[in-house]
Design an enzyme around this catalytic site. Structure first.
Site, PDB file in Angstrom:
ATOM      1  N   ASP A  69      43.753 -13.499 -32.619  1.00 12.20           N
ATOM      2  CA  ASP A  69      44.208 -13.856 -33.961  1.00 12.20           C
ATOM      3  C   ASP A  69      45.102 -12.775 -34.563  1.00 12.20           C
ATOM      4  O   ASP A  69      46.042 -13.072 -35.313  1.00 12.20           O
ATOM      5  CB  ASP A  69      43.005 -14.099 -34.876  1.00 12.20           C
ATOM      6  CG  ASP A  69      42.384 -15.475 -34.661  1.00 12.20           C
ATOM      7  OD1 ASP A  69      42.966 -16.278 -33.906  1.00 12.20           O
ATOM      8  OD2 ASP A  69      41.314 -15.731 -35.241  1.00 12.20           O
ATOM      9  N   GLY A  70      44.809 -11.514 -34.235  1.00 12.82           N
ATOM     10  CA  GLY A  70      45.648 -10.422 -34.735  1.00 12.82           C
ATOM     11  C   GLY A  70      47.078 -10.541 -34.241  1.00 12.82           C
ATOM     12  O   GLY A  70      48.035 -10.278 -34.988  1.00 12.82           O
ATOM     13  N   ASP A 139      43.869 -12.665 -45.338  1.00 10.11           N
ATOM     14  CA  ASP A 139      43.146 -12.135 -46.491  1.00 10.11           C
ATOM     15  C   ASP A 139      43.665 -10.783 -46.958  1.00 10.11           C
ATOM     16  O   ASP A 139      44.395 -10.081 -46.254  1.00 10.11           O
ATOM     17  CB  ASP A 139      41.639 -12.022 -46.186  1.00 10.11           C
ATOM     18  CG  ASP A 139      41.326 -11.283 -44.895  1.00 10.11           C
ATOM     19  OD1 ASP A 139      42.009 -10.287 -44.591  1.00 10.11           O
ATOM     20  OD2 ASP A 139      40.395 -11.687 -44.184  1.00 10.11           O
ATOM     21  N   ASP A 168      30.587  -3.257 -52.799  1.00 11.93           N
ATOM     22  CA  ASP A 168      31.348  -2.623 -51.725  1.00 11.93           C
ATOM     23  C   ASP A 168      32.805  -3.066 -51.698  1.00 11.93           C
ATOM     24  O   ASP A 168      33.630  -2.435 -51.050  1.00 11.93           O
ATOM     25  CB  ASP A 168      30.708  -2.922 -50.372  1.00 11.93           C
ATOM     26  CG  ASP A 168      29.466  -2.075 -50.117  1.00 11.93           C
ATOM     27  OD1 ASP A 168      29.142  -1.232 -50.977  1.00 11.93           O
ATOM     28  OD2 ASP A 168      28.819  -2.259 -49.070  1.00 11.93           O
ATOM     29  N   THR A 179      37.626 -18.520 -42.248  1.00 11.31           N
ATOM     30  CA  THR A 179      36.739 -18.300 -41.101  1.00 11.31           C
ATOM     31  C   THR A 179      36.797 -16.859 -40.597  1.00 11.31           C
ATOM     32  O   THR A 179      36.296 -16.565 -39.515  1.00 11.31           O
ATOM     33  CB  THR A 179      37.101 -19.267 -39.956  1.00 11.31           C
ATOM     34  OG1 THR A 179      38.510 -19.212 -39.722  1.00 11.31           O
ATOM     35  CG2 THR A 179      36.695 -20.686 -40.299  1.00 11.31           C
ATOM     36  N   LEU A 183      34.037 -15.385 -44.327  1.00 16.84           N
ATOM     37  CA  LEU A 183      32.875 -16.109 -43.801  1.00 16.84           C
ATOM     38  C   LEU A 183      31.722 -15.155 -43.508  1.00 16.84           C
ATOM     39  O   LEU A 183      30.557 -15.450 -43.812  1.00 16.84           O
ATOM     40  CB  LEU A 183      33.279 -16.866 -42.536  1.00 16.84           C
ATOM     41  CG  LEU A 183      32.173 -17.672 -41.848  1.00 16.84           C
ATOM     42  CD1 LEU A 183      31.647 -18.772 -42.759  1.00 16.84           C
ATOM     43  CD2 LEU A 183      32.698 -18.265 -40.538  1.00 16.84           C
ATOM     44  N   SER A 184      32.028 -14.002 -42.937  1.00 20.02           N
ATOM     45  CA  SER A 184      30.989 -13.010 -42.629  1.00 20.02           C
ATOM     46  C   SER A 184      30.300 -12.496 -43.884  1.00 20.02           C
ATOM     47  O   SER A 184      29.136 -12.103 -43.846  1.00 20.02           O
ATOM     48  CB  SER A 184      31.598 -11.826 -41.870  1.00 20.02           C
ATOM     49  OG  SER A 184      32.156 -12.234 -40.644  1.00 20.02           O
ATOM     50  N   GLN A 238      45.340  -5.272 -40.841  1.00 18.60           N
ATOM     51  CA  GLN A 238      46.411  -4.590 -40.112  1.00 18.60           C
ATOM     52  C   GLN A 238      47.195  -3.589 -40.942  1.00 18.60           C
ATOM     53  O   GLN A 238      47.680  -2.592 -40.415  1.00 18.60           O
ATOM     54  CB  GLN A 238      47.374  -5.645 -39.533  1.00 18.60           C
ATOM     55  CG  GLN A 238      46.719  -6.558 -38.508  1.00 18.60           C
ATOM     56  CD  GLN A 238      47.652  -7.631 -37.991  1.00 18.60           C
ATOM     57  OE1 GLN A 238      48.568  -8.068 -38.687  1.00 18.60           O
ATOM     58  NE2 GLN A 238      47.421  -8.083 -36.771  1.00 18.60           N
TER      59      GLN A 238
END
Length: 284
Positions: A69-70, A139, A168, A179, A183-184, A238
């Site tokens: 994905d990166g 994001d 945080d 996602t 999501l995490s 990134q």
């Protein structure tokens, strides 16, 4: 059909996909435009890449990103000004943004060769930070950085206060990025073709603070109270910027969308079940 090729040379399975590409697309007819890692391609395949295959051209039809994905996000950012349809071929770990993988890449590339595909427009963010512009595909994350203390920040939509956050940090994600980190952190899964913002707190100091979804018409700004410990802002995992006093952070949805390629067999719900491990017998 000409393809623009953007690769992650660190992926061990990359040569397996490149072999298929070199089989289906002709180097002699300039059907492959190399967008990065030219020295690696020349050395690995003992070929000479001429100037027509390494320029920043307008004359390719489809952008192909090979990696994770990166890599897909880097390819979009690199070629955003050309706004070409993109397909990610996944040779990484998870690959929510990818439409194909090693097993299906031959079929996917043949469909592209035959112009047998559709596109789905997906939103990205325009971000202005102290008059310098960026784009985010997934994001924007604002967190406490190296500080051991909580970070405090205020989010505004125009001049209206959306919420004040302590914890945080905060994740501001596109639908496409729902996602990912969001999501995490407990954020919702959102269909990637929707135009919206999702704000998800990271380990909020208030148990009542939850994710909120905002309209595409929103124009967000992030402000910090005086005396706030310095944190950091990261775009798509990134690009990292260290926060300063009186830093102006403005985020809105870009009018320009990214055309993601969808193949004939594409099924969003099947992809979700496979990637998320939703192996319920009743889904079969």
């Amino acid at each position: 059909m000409k393809i623009g090729l953007y690769i992650n040379k660190k992926k061990q399975k990359l040569p397996l996909v490149l072999d298929v590409i070199f089989e289906l697309f002709s180097m002699k007819k300039n059907e492959i435009i190399f967008l990065n890692h030219h020295d690696f391609i020349e050395k690995k395949y003992k070929i000479n890449i001429d100037e027509f295959q390494i320029s920043d051209p307008i004359d390719y039809d489809v952008l192909i990103a090979i990696g994770g994905d990166g890599t897909t996000m880097s390819a979009i950012r690199s070629q955003f000004h050309l706004n070409k349809p993109i397909i990610g071929i996944h040779v990484g770990n998870l690959g929510f943004l990818a439409e194909s993988d090693l097993d299906s890449c031959r079929s996917a590339l043949k469909q592209i060769q035959d112009n047998n595909y559709e596109t789905q427009s997906r939103s990205v963010f325009n971000i202005s930070i102290d008059n310098k512009d960026y784009i985010a595909i997934n994001d924007v994350v604002i967190d406490r950085g190296e500080s051991g203390r909580i970070i405090r920040l205020n989010v505004y939509d125009g001049e209206s206060n959306v919420n004040s956050y302590e914890g945080d940090g905060l994740i501001i994600s596109t639908a496409n990025g729902s996602t990912g980190y969001s999501l995490s952190a407990g954020g919702p899964i959102i269909s990637p073709d929707l135009n919206l913002f999702t704000l998800t707190p990271i380990c909020s100091h208030s148990l009542m603070t939850r994710s909120i979804v905002l309209s595409q018409e929103s124009k967000l700004s992030v402000r910090f109270p005086e005396g706030q410990d310095k944190g950091k802002l990261t775009i798509d995992g990134q690009t990292t910027l260290h926060l300063r006093d009186n830093m102006n952070i403005n985020i809105e949805i870009s009018e320009k969308k990214v055309p993601f390629i969808l193949l004939n067999e594409s099924n969003y719900y099947r992809k979700l079940k496979n990637k998320m491990g939703w192996h319920n017998p009743r889904n079969d």
